[in-house]
Write a protein that holds these residues in place. Structure first.
Motif, mmCIF file in Angstrom:
data_model
loop_
_atom_site.group_PDB
_atom_site.id
_atom_site.type_symbol
_atom_site.label_atom_id
_atom_site.label_comp_id
_atom_site.label_asym_id
_atom_site.label_seq_id
_atom_site.Cartn_x
_atom_site.Cartn_y
_atom_site.Cartn_z
ATOM 1 N N ASN A 63 0.808 -1.225 0.000
ATOM 2 C CA ASN A 63 0.000 0.000 0.000
ATOM 3 C C ASN A 63 0.839 1.273 0.000
ATOM 4 O O ASN A 63 0.294 2.369 0.102
ATOM 5 C CB ASN A 63 -0.932 0.007 1.224
ATOM 6 C CG ASN A 63 -1.937 -1.113 1.193
ATOM 7 O OD1 ASN A 63 -2.559 -1.373 0.174
ATOM 8 N ND2 ASN A 63 -2.095 -1.792 2.324
ATOM 9 N N TYR A 64 2.162 1.123 -0.133
ATOM 10 C CA TYR A 64 3.015 2.310 -0.176
ATOM 11 C C TYR A 64 2.790 3.046 -1.500
ATOM 12 O O TYR A 64 2.508 2.418 -2.527
ATOM 13 C CB TYR A 64 4.496 1.924 -0.071
ATOM 14 C CG TYR A 64 4.920 1.407 1.286
ATOM 15 C CD1 TYR A 64 4.095 1.489 2.393
ATOM 16 C CD2 TYR A 64 6.181 0.837 1.452
ATOM 17 C CE1 TYR A 64 4.494 1.009 3.622
ATOM 18 C CE2 TYR A 64 6.586 0.353 2.682
ATOM 19 C CZ TYR A 64 5.742 0.441 3.767
ATOM 20 O OH TYR A 64 6.147 -0.039 4.985
ATOM 21 N N PRO A 65 2.922 4.358 -1.487
ATOM 22 C CA PRO A 65 2.795 5.101 -2.753
ATOM 23 C C PRO A 65 3.915 4.713 -3.706
ATOM 24 O O PRO A 65 5.033 4.378 -3.281
ATOM 25 C CB PRO A 65 2.916 6.564 -2.311
ATOM 26 C CG PRO A 65 3.661 6.520 -1.010
ATOM 27 C CD PRO A 65 3.238 5.253 -0.341
ATOM 28 N N LEU A 103 3.920 2.949 6.851
ATOM 29 C CA LEU A 103 2.775 3.460 6.093
ATOM 30 C C LEU A 103 2.219 4.707 6.774
ATOM 31 O O LEU A 103 1.850 5.690 6.099
ATOM 32 C CB LEU A 103 1.684 2.390 5.980
ATOM 33 C CG LEU A 103 0.471 2.752 5.129
ATOM 34 C CD1 LEU A 103 0.886 3.060 3.700
ATOM 35 C CD2 LEU A 103 -0.554 1.625 5.154
ATOM 36 N N GLU A 104 2.184 4.679 8.084
ATOM 37 C CA GLU A 104 1.720 5.838 8.851
ATOM 38 C C GLU A 104 2.612 7.055 8.575
ATOM 39 O O GLU A 104 2.126 8.168 8.397
ATOM 40 C CB GLU A 104 1.731 5.483 10.342
ATOM 41 C CG GLU A 104 1.313 6.586 11.281
ATOM 42 C CD GLU A 104 1.422 6.155 12.728
ATOM 43 O OE1 GLU A 104 1.876 6.963 13.564
ATOM 44 O OE2 GLU A 104 1.053 4.991 13.038
ATOM 45 N N ASN A 130 2.104 8.236 4.919
ATOM 46 C CA ASN A 130 0.833 8.940 4.759
ATOM 47 C C ASN A 130 0.926 10.371 5.289
ATOM 48 O O ASN A 130 0.123 11.230 4.923
ATOM 49 C CB ASN A 130 -0.284 8.205 5.484
ATOM 50 C CG ASN A 130 -0.721 6.939 4.746
ATOM 51 O OD1 ASN A 130 -0.487 6.817 3.559
ATOM 52 N ND2 ASN A 130 -1.350 6.025 5.466
ATOM 53 N N VAL A 167 2.507 13.507 -1.107
ATOM 54 C CA VAL A 167 2.269 12.182 -1.697
ATOM 55 C C VAL A 167 1.219 12.298 -2.792
ATOM 56 O O VAL A 167 0.196 12.924 -2.587
ATOM 57 C CB VAL A 167 1.810 11.196 -0.618
ATOM 58 C CG1 VAL A 167 1.350 9.899 -1.261
ATOM 59 C CG2 VAL A 167 2.931 10.902 0.372
#
Length: 428
Positions: free
Chosen positions: A303-305, A419-420, A423, A428
């Protein structure tokens, strides 16, 4: 128990209680802390012994099962440990730290509530009975050695504290126990650890696990017993013997004998798979914490950009123990994100000594001294473990703002989640 706050519209307000009043007994039994209170308040019909405005009073109450008084009590006083263990980290602190750094927690309630390891030496039969009555299970017990003479020498406790009798009483009453051995080369290893494991295994499976942890030594050991450090060779030897030892003390759904993560890092060996830990969850006690974190990292990395809009340079800081793991497992994945430049700086522990290597024991001053003058890029990322449980201070009483101000760089903490942190990047 002293009441410090009354909830509006509560049963306590209806009774006429005020801050400063005390709850003494419920149904004739003393109430000494919130565990007592919650346990005894479950009855529908209660007789409360109270001290109201300095006068004793007794009130009969009929309530629903889930109802309580609607009060807040003053914080419980934590009971200190009765030992003066030769390897205790408290004694290895330098002078002039905050008082809490010199407190030895020996309170079975903290073991039940928060998983703190305690020794049981200062526990009498009344307290053992209370644990059984109120089902304070599981508990976490630091054993270290069961040989009576060596136990007295290491704990600096003058008499036999009856550890095996206490463990027998608790396990016979189905209180789940998790135990720990802090292993010291040439001191409680060899025949001593085999005897200790044998003695503990007699209570399996209610005594569910025994975790072996390497002794932690700082440079502040003036006047204390000489203890050899755990080195790579010693760690390799232990992990080499582990499969054979486990054959003598087998587990069922989970291993009986566990080794903390430090052993694998010190030995420069891969971590076991998560399935090896079975059903036990001792992550917060350093057992499987790193492999659990790495597994979570891999899962959330999907789920990382793929990219960020503007180039951003991040500096990761870690203790020396985990630095190589980050270099091999974390940094390459983060560098796949376009426009994100990531480097890592490992912080040596000058405060406690370089033999102390975990990130959770880094101080604000060491971080500042070793980062000052470095090209830190746009942001510095660190583990939330550099702060205390309240997330306020480092070991040397610095705040995150203090560190950021001195470095003139923002510092962001990750709660075991990149991820936190990702985000939180605005572009991003």
């Amino acid at each position: 128990m002293k009441i410090v706050k009354i909830k509006t519209g509560s049963l306590a307000e209806e009774i006429g209680l005020h801050p400063g009043d005390r709850l003494l007994k419920i149904n004739g039994k003393k109430v000494i802390d919130e565990i007592d209170y919650k346990f005894r308040m479950t009855e529908k019909s209660l007789i409360l012994d109270l001290e109201i405005n300095g006068r004793l009073d007794r009130v009969e109450v009929v309530k629903e099962y889930d109802d309580d008084l609607g009060v807040q009590f003053e914080e419980i006083k934590i009971r200190s440990c009765a030992n003066d263990c030769v390897f205790c980290f408290v004694d290895q602190n330098p002078p002039n730290m905050r008082d809490g750094m010199y407190f030895r927690d020996g309170d079975y309630r903290m073991s039940y509530l928060y998983g703190h390891y305690i020794t049981l030496t200062n526990m009498g039969q009344n307290e053992l009975n209370r644990i059984v009555e109120q089902r304070m299970s599981p508990l976490y017990i630091s054993v270290h050695v069961t040989d009576t003479q060596l136990r007295k020498k290491l704990f600096l406790y003058k008499k036999d504290d009856g550890i095996l009798q206490k463990l027998r009483f608790l396990t016979e009453n189905d209180i789940e126990l998790h135990t720990q051995i802090v292993l010291m080369p040439t001191i409680n290893d060899g025949k001593y650890i085999l005897r200790t494991l044998s003695d503990l295994y007699a209570f399996y499976p209610v005594l569910k696990t025994c975790t072996i942890v390497p002794v932690g030594l700082t440079k502040h050991r003036t006047g204390l017993m000489k203890i050899p450090i755990v080195n790579k060779k010693y760690a390799n030897k232990l992990l080499e013997l582990l499969p054979e030892i486990r054959k003598d003390f087998p587990g069922k759904k989970s291993p009986f004998i566990l080794c903390s993560d430090e052993w694998y890092i010190l030995a420069d060996l891969p971590f076991p798979g998560m399935d090896e830990y079975g059903e036990v969850d001792l992550f917060e006690n350093g057992v499987g914490q790193v492999p659990h974190f790495l597994e979570s990292f891999r899962n959330e990395s999907f789920n990382y950009p793929k990219h960020i809009i503007k180039p951003l340079q991040i500096t990761l800081i870690t203790g020396t123990l985990i630095a190589d793991t980050f270099l091999s497992e974390i940094v390459p994945v983060l560098r796949q994100i376009k426009n994100l430049n990531v480097k890592i700086i490992q912080i040596k522990n000058e405060f406690y000594g370089e033999s102390v290597t975990i990130s959770g024991l880094l101080t604000g001053r060491d971080i500042i001294n070793q980062l000052r003058g470095c090209d830190l890029g746009d942001e510095v990322w660190a583990s939330h473990r550099i702060l205390n449980h309240e997330g306020a201070f480092t070991l040397d009483d610095m705040t995150l703002k203090d560190i950021s101000t001195e470095l003139q760089h923002p510092i962001k903490l990750g709660n075991d989640s990149f991820l936190e942190l990702l985000n939180g990047i605005q572009n991003v």
